[in-house]
Design an enzyme around this catalytic site. Sequence first.
Site, short mmCIF file in Angstrom:
data_model
loop_
_atom_site.label_atom_id
_atom_site.label_comp_id
_atom_site.label_asym_id
_atom_site.label_seq_id
_atom_site.Cartn_x
_atom_site.Cartn_y
_atom_site.Cartn_z
N LYS A 57 58.41 -12.07 7.47
CA LYS A 57 58.47 -12.84 6.22
C LYS A 57 59.70 -13.74 6.31
CE LYS A 57 57.78 -9.53 2.83
NZ LYS A 57 57.97 -8.93 1.50
N ASP A 106 62.05 -8.67 6.89
CA ASP A 106 62.14 -9.26 5.56
C ASP A 106 63.50 -9.97 5.47
OD1 ASP A 106 61.45 -9.70 2.85
OD2 ASP A 106 62.34 -7.82 2.22
N ILE A 152 57.85 -4.77 9.45
CA ILE A 152 58.03 -6.10 8.87
C ILE A 152 59.51 -6.51 8.92
CG2 ILE A 152 58.25 -5.21 6.49
CD1 ILE A 152 56.58 -7.67 5.58
N THR A 183 67.68 -4.81 8.47
CA THR A 183 67.35 -3.58 9.20
C THR A 183 67.41 -3.79 10.71
OG1 THR A 183 65.93 -2.86 7.40
CG2 THR A 183 65.63 -1.74 9.49
#
Length: 174
Positions: A129, A101, A99, A105
């Site tokens: 997201k 976010d 994911i 990362t």
Amino acid sequence: MENKMEILINKEDLQKRIKEIAEEIRKDYKDEEVVFCSVLKGAVFFTVDLMKNYEGPCLLDCVRVSSYEGENSTGNVTLKLPLKKENVEGKNIIIVEDIVDTGRTLKYLTEYLKEFNPKSVKTCSLLDKKARRVVEFDADYVGFSIDDLFVIGYGLDYDEKYRNFPYIAYVKND
Ligand code: IMP
Ligand code: MG
């Protein structure tokens, strides 16, 4: 927590979309070798299914970072398992994430990998997201864009639990 969960993406829809992504990547790279670099631990389930659907030449590598505790990102990305330079240099790397976010990362990992002189670096995330972005970042391949919900299952955890669910569920806040 069990009674507060709702399925967001079922098993069939997940598998169908993963097959499509694998075909999309294959079209882009044709017969060039790619290295799927899985971001442990969350992306393990996705990476396995993606690679099982990938019909071209490919290798598997893993990297491990951490930035999350409970439902909150700590904001600091730390590298727990680095990559070997020889496994990156001159290769087509596709970082595989569960994911996106805040975006920290993947932004951090993309920059980290570029220092090892890969031939190319792209990113592939099962979920996105967008509403939560803190740093500007767009993955090259995205499975599903989702609302600002805390999701679990299919590799995604809440304090290390629920990774084994074959679907994506979200935690209801009431
Ligand atoms: P980012 O660096 O903020 O983009 O965060 C990415 C990492 O945070 C992902 O690899 C996940 O491990 C974790 N994460 C973000 N959102 C969720 C969520 O809804 N459920 C579980 N883990 C999440
Ligand atoms: Mg993760």
